[in-house]
Design a protein around this motif. Structure first.
Motif, PDB file in Angstrom:
ATOM      1  N   PRO A 133     -16.475  18.708  14.142  1.00 52.23           N
ATOM      2  CA  PRO A 133     -16.215  17.323  13.709  1.00 52.23           C
ATOM      3  C   PRO A 133     -15.551  16.508  14.817  1.00 52.23           C
ATOM      4  N   ALA A 134     -15.927  15.242  14.894  1.00 48.41           N
ATOM      5  CA  ALA A 134     -15.343  14.376  15.924  1.00 48.41           C
ATOM      6  C   ALA A 134     -13.865  14.137  15.664  1.00 48.41           C
ATOM      7  N   ALA A 135     -13.490  13.972  14.397  1.00 50.24           N
ATOM      8  CA  ALA A 135     -12.085  13.711  14.041  1.00 50.24           C
ATOM      9  C   ALA A 135     -11.345  15.021  13.842  1.00 50.24           C
ATOM     10  N   ASP A 136     -10.080  15.001  14.176  1.00 48.92           N
ATOM     11  CA  ASP A 136      -9.217  16.155  13.911  1.00 48.92           C
ATOM     12  C   ASP A 136      -8.778  16.066  12.453  1.00 48.92           C
ATOM     13  N   LEU A 137      -9.534  16.699  11.580  1.00 50.39           N
ATOM     14  CA  LEU A 137      -9.306  16.563  10.143  1.00 50.39           C
ATOM     15  C   LEU A 137      -8.016  17.234   9.679  1.00 50.39           C
ATOM     16  N   GLY A 138      -7.496  18.112  10.479  1.00 52.61           N
ATOM     17  CA  GLY A 138      -6.237  18.765  10.122  1.00 52.61           C
ATOM     18  C   GLY A 138      -5.011  17.954  10.485  1.00 52.61           C
ATOM     19  N   ALA A 139      -5.217  16.815  11.154  1.00 52.01           N
ATOM     20  CA  ALA A 139      -4.078  16.011  11.593  1.00 52.01           C
ATOM     21  C   ALA A 139      -4.216  14.552  11.180  1.00 52.01           C
ATOM     22  N   LEU A 140      -4.929  14.307  10.099  1.00 52.10           N
ATOM     23  CA  LEU A 140      -5.115  12.926   9.647  1.00 52.10           C
ATOM     24  C   LEU A 140      -3.811  12.353   9.105  1.00 52.10           C
ATOM     25  N   GLU A 141      -3.421  11.201   9.604  1.00 49.39           N
ATOM     26  CA  GLU A 141      -2.241  10.491   9.121  1.00 49.39           C
ATOM     27  C   GLU A 141      -2.629   9.158   8.509  1.00 49.39           C
ATOM     28  N   GLN A 142      -3.511   8.448   9.198  1.00 52.85           N
ATOM     29  CA  GLN A 142      -3.952   7.126   8.754  1.00 52.85           C
ATOM     30  C   GLN A 142      -5.466   7.047   8.873  1.00 52.85           C
ATOM     31  N   VAL A 143      -6.096   6.486   7.854  1.00 54.13           N
ATOM     32  CA  VAL A 143      -7.549   6.311   7.869  1.00 54.13           C
ATOM     33  C   VAL A 143      -7.866   4.865   7.482  1.00 54.13           C
ATOM     34  N   PHE A 144      -9.156   4.512   7.588  1.00 56.62           N
ATOM     35  CA  PHE A 144      -9.595   3.150   7.287  1.00 56.62           C
ATOM     36  C   PHE A 144     -10.815   3.226   6.377  1.00 56.62           C
ATOM     37  N   VAL A 145     -10.692   2.583   5.229  1.00 55.26           N
ATOM     38  CA  VAL A 145     -11.784   2.547   4.272  1.00 55.26           C
ATOM     39  C   VAL A 145     -12.661   1.347   4.585  1.00 55.26           C
ATOM     40  N   LEU A 146     -13.934   1.583   4.765  1.00 54.34           N
ATOM     41  CA  LEU A 146     -14.875   0.512   5.105  1.00 54.34           C
ATOM     42  C   LEU A 146     -15.334  -0.146   3.802  1.00 54.34           C
ATOM     43  N   THR A 147     -14.687  -1.260   3.456  1.00 52.32           N
ATOM     44  CA  THR A 147     -14.983  -1.917   2.183  1.00 52.32           C
ATOM     45  C   THR A 147     -16.180  -2.858   2.253  1.00 52.32           C
TER      46      THR A 147
END
Length: 276
Positions: free
Chosen positions: A257-271
């Motif tokens: 995976p491109a993102a480090d899914l084990g270190a997610l702190e902040q994400v952005f929901v595409l509304t």
């Protein structure tokens, strides 16, 4: 036996006589009486012992005082170190946040049609087939089921599947229930990316339905092909392995995976975005 006893008595008498003479001479020289000198002679060892005890007690008290002082200094030092570590953690968090904000600003410059809602990750859960995250935003922020979730670096991390009061839940790309139409950026080969939970590769993705003649290289970037849910060219992952599927007529690729899914702190929901 009598001779031996007599000899011992004689010895004692002689020693006593000599001691008496010595005390008498000392008394004359010091101008003190003989009994006083005798008492002083007996008290001298006692005084020496007492002085030694006093000195030892003073040393012990001094040590105890120094120990208490050092203990207090040590406690203060530990407090200072804890505060410095807290400050360092705060500084690191602020640095990461600033980096994300710069990346988001750059993304919005490149993708002016994107409408984004930032959210903090407040929970995570996984099982043998599922991987979900909980965020601290809900419908009041415009979040709905079926919206794509990305990082500040335009990396896909999941899809919103539940909206509650004060929270929302999204399935991560590792979840085997998600299938995303995708493309190998360098070659244009198309396929479907699915979470690795279904294949026992929990931390990886699998891109299926690739042509049997596809040339697949390690570190090839895989991006979204574009749909009503996932905009085109969001990054999904990078190829780490490839092979033929069970039928032998199609290939698959294993992705990190491109993102480090084990270190997610902040994400952005595409509304919202302009579908192509």
């Amino acid at each position: 036996m009598k001779r031996i006893f007599s000899g011992r008595v004689k010895t004692v008498i002689v020693v006593a006589f000599l001691l008496t003479i010595g005390l008498t001479v000392a008394a004359s020289a010091l101008n003190v009486d003989l009994p006083g000198l005798a008492v002083k002679s007996m008290l001298t060892p006692l005084r020496a012992g007492a002085n030694a005890l006093i000195t030892q007690a003073e040393h012990l008290y001094s040590y105890a005082f120094r120990y208490e002082t050092l203990e207090a200094e040590n406690a203060e030092l530990k407090k200072t170190i804890a505060e410095m570590r807290a400050d360092a953690r705060t500084a690191d968090a602020l640095a990461r946040e600033n980096e994300r904000l710069r990346a988001v600003a750059q993304m919005q410059e490149q993708r002016e049609d994107f409408k984004l809602v930032d959210a903090n990750v407040i929970g995570w859960a996984s099982s043998d087939w599922s991987s979900t995250y909980t965020i601290n935003k809900d419908a009041r922020s415009g979040i709905e089921v079926g919206q794509c979730v990305v990082t500040a670096n335009q990396e896909v991390v999941g899809l919103v599947t539940e909206v509650g009061i004060g929270y929302s839940v999204f399935k991560s790309v590792l979840d085997s229930a998600l299938e995303i139409s995708s493309t190998i950026a360098s070659s244009g080969y198309n396929g479907m990316v699915q979470g690795g939970y279904a294949t026992g590769q929990e931390n990886l993705l699998r891109m299926n339905y690739l042509p049997s003649n596809a040339v697949i290289r390690n570190n090839d970037q895989v991006v979204t092909a574009g749909s009503t849910v996932y905009p085109r060219d969001l990054v999904l992952g990078y190829v780490v392995d490839a092979g033929f599927d069970e039928t032998g007529v199609a290939k698959y690729a294993i992705l990190k995976p491109a993102a480090d899914l084990g270190a997610l702190e902040q994400v952005f929901v595409l509304t919202g975005f302009a579908a192509e």
